[in-house]
Design a protein around this motif. Structure first.
Motif, PDB file in Angstrom:
ATOM      1  N   ALA A 183      28.574  54.665  -4.920  1.00  0.00           N
ATOM      2  CA  ALA A 183      28.048  55.584  -3.996  1.00  0.00           C
ATOM      3  C   ALA A 183      29.184  55.231  -1.946  1.00  0.00           C
ATOM      4  N   GLY A 214      29.458  60.768   2.171  1.00  0.00           N
ATOM      5  CA  GLY A 214      28.407  61.292   2.035  1.00  0.00           C
ATOM      6  C   GLY A 214      27.839  59.460   3.543  1.00  0.00           C
ATOM      7  N   TYR A 229      35.450  68.077  -2.786  1.00  0.00           N
ATOM      8  CA  TYR A 229      36.160  65.999  -2.059  1.00  0.00           C
ATOM      9  C   TYR A 229      36.836  65.750  -1.829  1.00  0.00           C
ATOM     10  N   PHE A 257      22.822  62.639  -3.221  1.00  0.00           N
ATOM     11  CA  PHE A 257      24.567  62.866  -2.954  1.00  0.00           C
ATOM     12  C   PHE A 257      25.306  60.996  -2.555  1.00  0.00           C
TER      13      PHE A 257
HETATM   14  N1  PHE Z   1      28.070  58.887  -3.385  1.00  0.00           N
HETATM   15  C1  PHE Z   1      29.454  59.234  -2.688  1.00  0.00           C
HETATM   16  C2  PHE Z   1      29.511  59.496  -1.218  1.00  0.00           C
HETATM   17  O1  PHE Z   1      28.760  59.046  -0.639  1.00  0.00           O
HETATM   18  C3  PHE Z   1      29.836  60.948  -3.330  1.00  0.00           C
HETATM   19  C4  PHE Z   1      29.524  61.445  -4.984  1.00  0.00           C
HETATM   20  C5  PHE Z   1      28.632  62.115  -5.511  1.00  0.00           C
HETATM   21  C6  PHE Z   1      30.723  60.385  -5.577  1.00  0.00           C
HETATM   22  C7  PHE Z   1      28.017  61.826  -6.769  1.00  0.00           C
HETATM   23  C8  PHE Z   1      29.846  60.337  -7.298  1.00  0.00           C
HETATM   24  C9  PHE Z   1      28.836  61.098  -7.115  1.00  0.00           C
HETATM   25  O2  PHE Z   1      30.520  60.428  -0.770  1.00  0.00           O
END
Ligand code: PHE
Length: 522
Positions: free
Chosen positions: A29, A33, A110, A242
């Motif tokens: 998580a 993001g 990413y 996200f």
């Molecule tokens: N949650 C991660 C972030 O904040 C991004 C992510 C999204 C990872 C969906 C896995 C699945 O950067």
């Protein structure tokens, strides 16, 4: 925390302890993001106008959907597509493979962004925060007076150097995933505490700068005008999905390595609060810095982390290189544990479906993944006046992100709520969750997943679609000679390829047993 009873699906892998799972899920998580996108969304939507809808989104949407995803994983002991097929039939599998295919696109860029962060990390030891910069773009092609992170960044992405960093990030991701839960758990035990430590160092630095507290006040002062703006709510809901890693099957995969009797309400709250706690701390640190140096992270979401914050750090009275390196190292490790979870979500789906070995599953994700990440790092200058993104790679990334980010996760979440709420039955889910939880979900939860969340998500998705269809095509105003077809071609390519992948994978026979023994390799 207590040791767990063994998972019946031991051969797929299993978390050694509850702590291991919480660290891995919160490591997923907490990522770009939380540091890059939260603060820039909050800034764009006016500080206090953003965090209130965001806070509401956490309770109305975030925690309930996480409970659903964790339960899909533990109920079946399988990753997203096979789990959905078991619970709700073939249409569930179509939906799941579609979101898993979208996850592939998101993972590609990413990891490219992480590659840039790694290149900036290396740059922080060199001249990034101390020397004049130059980049091959009109207006940036003469040396700046002092350090300029924006110019440095564009200079950097216009070289082939980030390719090396992208390869390094993919290498680290695969290494951490090699032995499944075993190696993931070992890595998150080091990285997750480390990212908290680094974030705390940065918040102390931000708040002790003269004037830093004003930025924090801006972040936390509710702004009633902004709250009436639908865009703010749309931004808050998309960001919540996200940030909590929802909608892409990631949390389902991680939960599938838990014992069946895990308390999913407790787990969801813990992971969500850890994530949002980290996000607020990051927001405070970043807003403090922005205000002290009157920095304006206008433009893309990336500009905050790659231009504004480094520029702030370059102005620190002392420790410029150390703090610069700290910051980018933090981005890299936070993002790495998220990239790991994205790849695990996809690889474990392939392993469960096709009955292939872990090495093969990882390879099937890695090969297209690396090609995509390299494409997003292509340094060719296609827009020298920077009317858009400048390089080919950044332009591809920007356009693909626009479509994949805005739709995949929310559509994934919508499918989950409708299929689980209506086909499996909200009562069944609730009975499963309540059996193992101290806190019980009341009948309101049925209303929540059958009506409230699907309605909110449908409205947000429809609103976004309306914006996209009524305005010009995203990216069509960029002045890129010879590449004007990209803004139309990329969304079509993204959509068609994800639909085809979903169709092909769903219609392959499901292998009942995963033959590879992850937790105890022969
Ligand atoms: N949650 C991660 C972030 O904040 C991004 C992510 C999204 C990872 C969906 C896995 C699945 O950067």
């Amino acid at each position: 925390m207590a040791e767990l009873t063994p998972n019946p699906a031991e051969d797929r892998g299993a978390w050694k302890s509850k702590l291991g799972f919480i660290l891995a899920a919160s490591g997923s998580a907490i990522g770009l993001g939380n540091i890059v996108f939260f603060a820039s969304n909050a800034y764009q939507y006016g500080g206090g106008a953003f965090y209130l809808p965001y806070f509401i989104a956490l309770f109305v949407l975030g925690i309930p959907v996480m409970i659903i995803e964790f339960s899909i994983g533990t109920m079946t002991g399988k990753s997203f597509p096979v789990a959905m097929r078991q619970l709700v039939g073939k249409r569930g599998e179509y939906a799941a493979w579609w979101t898993i295919s979208c996850a592939l696109f998101i993972t590609m860029y990413y990891i490219t962004i992480l590659g840039w962060a790694l290149t900036m990390f290396v740059g922080a030891f060199g001249g990034l925060l101390t020397d004049p910069a130059i980049a091959p773009f009109t207006g940036m092609d003469t040396p700046t007076d002092g350090p300029n992170a924006t110019v440095y960044f564009f200079g950097m992405i216009a070289t082939w150097a980030p390719m090396l960093s992208v390869a390094a990030i993919w290498g680290m991701t695969i290494l951490i995933l090699w032995r499944g839960t075993k190696t993931i758990e070992a890595a998150v035990r080091i990285f997750v505490p480390l990212m908290w430590l680094f974030m705390i160092i940065l918040i102390v630095r931000g708040l002790t700068l003269p004037g830093g507290v004003d930025g924090v006040l801006y972040l936390f002062t509710p702004n009633m005008d902004g709250i009436m703006d639908v865009n703010v709510w749309q931004g808050a809901f998309a960001q919540m999905f996200f940030s909590l890693s929802l909608g892409l099957g990631t949390m389902v995969a991680y939960a599938s390595y838990l014992p069946k009797d895990a308390d999913q309400i407790n787990n969801s709250m813990l992971v969500s609060f850890l994530n949002c706690g980290f996000e607020y701390i990051a927001g405070v640190a970043i807003f403090a810095m922005l205000f002290v140096y009157a920095l304006n992270p206008a433009g893309t979401t990336l500009s905050l982390s790659f231009f504004a914050i480094p520029q702030g750090i370059a102005n620190f009275p002392f420790g410029v290189k150390a703090f610069g390196a700290f910051f980018f190292f933090l981005l890299v490790i936070a993002g790495l544990t998220s990239a790991v979870s994205l790849v695990e979500g996809m690889a474990s789906s392939l392993i469960d479906k096709l009955g292939i070995s872990r090495a093969k599953g990882l390879t099937m994700v890695m090969v297209p993944g690396i090609v995509g990440s390299f494409a997003f790092a292509l340094p060719n200058v296609i827009d020298p006046t920077l009317s858009g993104d400048g390089t080919l790679g950044l332009t591809l990334l920007d356009i693909v992100d626009h479509w994949a980010f805005r739709y995949s996760l929310l559509i994934g979440g919508l499918f989950e709520c409708i299929l689980i709420g209506w086909i499996l039955g909200a009562d069944k889910l609730r009975a499963f969750v309540n059996k193992n939880s101290k806190f019980n979900l009341g009948p309101w939860f049925n209303v929540q997943i059958k009506f409230v969340i699907p309605i909110i998500l449908s409205l947000v998705i429809a609103g976004t679609l309306w914006q996209d269809l009524s305005g010009g095509l995203y990216g069509s105003t960029y002045d890129m000679e010879g590449y004007q077809w990209l803004p139309a071609a990329l969304p079509v390519f993204w959509f068609l390829s994800t639909v085809v992948m979903s169709y092909v994978l769903t219609n392959r026979p499901t292998q009942e047993h995963a033959p590879h023994n992850v937790s105890n390799p022969a």
